[in-house]
Design a protein around this motif. Structure first.
Motif, PDB file in Angstrom:
ATOM      1  N   LEU A   9       0.938  -1.524  -0.291  1.00 14.86           N
ATOM      2  CA  LEU A   9       0.266  -0.179   0.408  1.00 14.86           C
ATOM      3  C   LEU A   9       0.693   0.885  -0.205  1.00 14.86           C
ATOM      4  CD1 LEU A   9      -3.212  -0.774   2.695  1.00 14.86           C
ATOM      5  CD2 LEU A   9      -3.142  -0.968  -0.431  1.00 14.86           C
ATOM      6  N   GLU A  10       1.824   1.452   0.567  1.00 16.49           N
ATOM      7  CA  GLU A  10       2.869   2.259   1.122  1.00 16.49           C
ATOM      8  C   GLU A  10       3.888   2.926  -0.631  1.00 16.49           C
ATOM      9  OE1 GLU A  10       7.354   2.737   3.080  1.00 16.49           O
ATOM     10  OE2 GLU A  10       5.825   2.184   4.026  1.00 16.49           O
ATOM     11  N   ARG A  11       3.554   1.217  -0.839  1.00 18.19           N
ATOM     12  CA  ARG A  11       4.519   1.656  -2.916  1.00 18.19           C
ATOM     13  C   ARG A  11       3.633   2.295  -3.615  1.00 18.19           C
ATOM     14  NH1 ARG A  11       7.583   2.309  -6.253  1.00 18.19           N
ATOM     15  NH2 ARG A  11       8.163   0.586  -7.744  1.00 18.19           N
ATOM     16  N   TYR A  12       2.444   1.516  -3.319  1.00 15.47           N
ATOM     17  CA  TYR A  12       1.942   1.820  -5.296  1.00 15.47           C
ATOM     18  C   TYR A  12       0.326   2.426  -4.818  1.00 15.47           C
ATOM     19  CZ  TYR A  12       4.795  -1.741  -6.410  1.00 15.47           C
ATOM     20  OH  TYR A  12       5.436  -3.299  -7.338  1.00 15.47           O
ATOM     21  N   ARG A  13       0.349   2.295  -3.543  1.00 17.48           N
ATOM     22  CA  ARG A  13      -1.452   3.349  -3.374  1.00 17.48           C
ATOM     23  C   ARG A  13      -1.044   4.103  -3.811  1.00 17.48           C
ATOM     24  NH1 ARG A  13      -1.349   4.096   1.920  1.00 17.48           N
ATOM     25  NH2 ARG A  13      -3.299   1.942   2.138  1.00 17.48           N
ATOM     26  N   SER A  30      -1.465   1.889 -11.164  1.00 16.57           N
ATOM     27  CA  SER A  30      -1.938   3.039 -11.264  1.00 16.57           C
ATOM     28  C   SER A  30      -2.709   3.398  -9.308  1.00 16.57           C
ATOM     29  CB  SER A  30      -3.058   2.897 -11.577  1.00 16.57           C
ATOM     30  OG  SER A  30      -4.282   1.804 -11.685  1.00 16.57           O
ATOM     31  N   GLY A  31      -2.192   2.574  -7.883  1.00 15.15           N
ATOM     32  CA  GLY A  31      -3.175   2.465  -7.586  1.00 15.15           C
ATOM     33  C   GLY A  31      -2.748   0.872  -7.014  1.00 15.15           C
ATOM     34  N   ALA A  32      -3.234   1.372  -5.572  1.00 19.91           N
ATOM     35  CA  ALA A  32      -3.318  -0.277  -4.372  1.00 19.91           C
ATOM     36  C   ALA A  32      -4.695  -0.180  -3.442  1.00 19.91           C
ATOM     37  CB  ALA A  32      -2.446  -0.746  -4.249  1.00 19.91           C
ATOM     38  N   ASP A  33      -5.239  -1.067  -3.222  1.00 17.12           N
ATOM     39  CA  ASP A  33      -6.471  -0.905  -1.990  1.00 17.12           C
ATOM     40  C   ASP A  33      -5.810  -2.373  -0.869  1.00 17.12           C
ATOM     41  OD1 ASP A  33      -7.942  -2.973  -2.725  1.00 17.12           O
ATOM     42  OD2 ASP A  33      -9.107  -1.741  -4.216  1.00 17.12           O
ATOM     43  N   LEU A  48      -4.100  -7.283 -10.163  1.00 16.42           N
ATOM     44  CA  LEU A  48      -4.038  -8.710  -9.351  1.00 16.42           C
ATOM     45  C   LEU A  48      -4.453  -8.231  -7.401  1.00 16.42           C
ATOM     46  CD1 LEU A  48       0.242  -7.678  -9.772  1.00 16.42           C
ATOM     47  CD2 LEU A  48      -1.817  -9.008 -11.468  1.00 16.42           C
ATOM     48  N   SER A  49      -4.980  -9.769  -8.088  1.00 14.60           N
ATOM     49  CA  SER A  49      -5.335  -9.671  -7.054  1.00 14.60           C
ATOM     50  C   SER A  49      -5.150 -10.285  -5.475  1.00 14.60           C
ATOM     51  CB  SER A  49      -6.282 -10.671  -6.596  1.00 14.60           C
ATOM     52  OG  SER A  49      -5.824 -12.430  -6.395  1.00 14.60           O
ATOM     53  N   ARG A  50      -4.789  -9.133  -4.073  1.00 15.74           N
ATOM     54  CA  ARG A  50      -3.669  -9.809  -3.049  1.00 15.74           C
ATOM     55  C   ARG A  50      -3.735 -11.141  -2.450  1.00 15.74           C
ATOM     56  NH1 ARG A  50      -4.925  -6.714   2.635  1.00 15.74           N
ATOM     57  NH2 ARG A  50      -2.843  -7.890   3.836  1.00 15.74           N
ATOM     58  N   GLY A  51      -5.016 -12.066  -2.332  1.00 14.87           N
ATOM     59  CA  GLY A  51      -5.126 -14.210  -1.982  1.00 14.87           C
ATOM     60  C   GLY A  51      -3.692 -14.343  -3.079  1.00 14.87           C
ATOM     61  N   ASN A  52      -4.264 -13.762  -4.561  1.00 19.49           N
ATOM     62  CA  ASN A  52      -3.052 -14.836  -5.270  1.00 19.49           C
ATOM     63  C   ASN A  52      -1.605 -14.334  -4.959  1.00 19.49           C
ATOM     64  OD1 ASN A  52      -5.080 -16.040  -6.311  1.00 19.49           O
ATOM     65  ND2 ASN A  52      -5.438 -15.114  -8.448  1.00 19.49           N
ATOM     66  N   LEU A  53      -1.606 -13.361  -4.498  1.00 15.13           N
ATOM     67  CA  LEU A  53       0.274 -12.935  -4.710  1.00 15.13           C
ATOM     68  C   LEU A  53       0.293 -13.837  -2.849  1.00 15.13           C
ATOM     69  CD1 LEU A  53      -0.199  -9.104  -5.776  1.00 15.13           C
ATOM     70  CD2 LEU A  53       0.614 -10.919  -6.803  1.00 15.13           C
ATOM     71  N   LYS A  93       8.578  -9.041  -7.964  1.00 16.66           N
ATOM     72  CA  LYS A  93      10.515  -8.264  -8.249  1.00 16.66           C
ATOM     73  C   LYS A  93      10.514  -7.000  -7.677  1.00 16.66           C
ATOM     74  CE  LYS A  93      14.057  -8.575 -11.225  1.00 16.66           C
ATOM     75  NZ  LYS A  93      15.080  -8.715 -12.470  1.00 16.66           N
ATOM     76  N   ASP A  94       9.704  -6.147  -8.540  1.00 16.72           N
ATOM     77  CA  ASP A  94       9.440  -4.848  -7.904  1.00 16.72           C
ATOM     78  C   ASP A  94       9.744  -5.118  -6.548  1.00 16.72           C
ATOM     79  OD1 ASP A  94       9.594  -1.688  -8.555  1.00 16.72           O
ATOM     80  OD2 ASP A  94       7.908  -2.053  -7.710  1.00 16.72           O
ATOM     81  N   LEU A  95       9.210  -5.121  -5.935  1.00 20.04           N
ATOM     82  CA  LEU A  95       8.736  -5.700  -4.363  1.00 20.04           C
ATOM     83  C   LEU A  95       9.872  -6.667  -3.452  1.00 20.04           C
ATOM     84  CD1 LEU A  95       4.655  -6.150  -4.263  1.00 20.04           C
ATOM     85  CD2 LEU A  95       5.910  -4.073  -3.390  1.00 20.04           C
TER      86      LEU A  95
END
Length: 99
Positions: A9-13, A30-33, A48-53, A93-95
């Motif tokens: 969230l900090e990186r992509y919000r 473009s964002g994250a929630d 991209l869904s949080r659960g899958n990641l 990879k970015d994370l």
């Protein structure tokens, strides 16, 4: 280490440009929630869904999936979901979760 969603969230919000994997086009987040990371390319928009990641990173940490971003793509598609696997690898990879 599990996927740190507070860091996501900090990186992509507020959006971010993400370095692409070799052979892929530039990716914009473009964002994250609380549930998704929203991404766009010049030709499409997706999420991209949080659960899958989280599931993918859990398997990476257990050694059941590779840390190599290029090899991760096919494993993600087969084991996790056919949900933009190249994009998932690029973001992870970015994370710092994949090499």
């Amino acid at each position: 280490m599990p996927l740190d969603w507070s860091y996501v969230l900090e990186r992509y919000r507020d959006g971010a440009e993400v370095a692409s994997l070799p052979g892929t086009a530039t990716l914009s987040v473009s964002g994250a929630d609380e549930e998704k990371i929203y991404v766009s390319h010049r030709l499409w928009k997706a999420s991209l869904s949080r659960g899958n990641l989280e599931r993918a990173i859990d398997l990476v940490e257990k050694g059941e999936m590779t840390r190599s971003a290029a090899d991760f793509i096919d494993q993600y598609r087969t084991v996790i979901a056919d949900e933009r696997p190249t994009t998932a690898a690029t973001v992870l990879k970015d994370l710092g979760y994949l090499d």
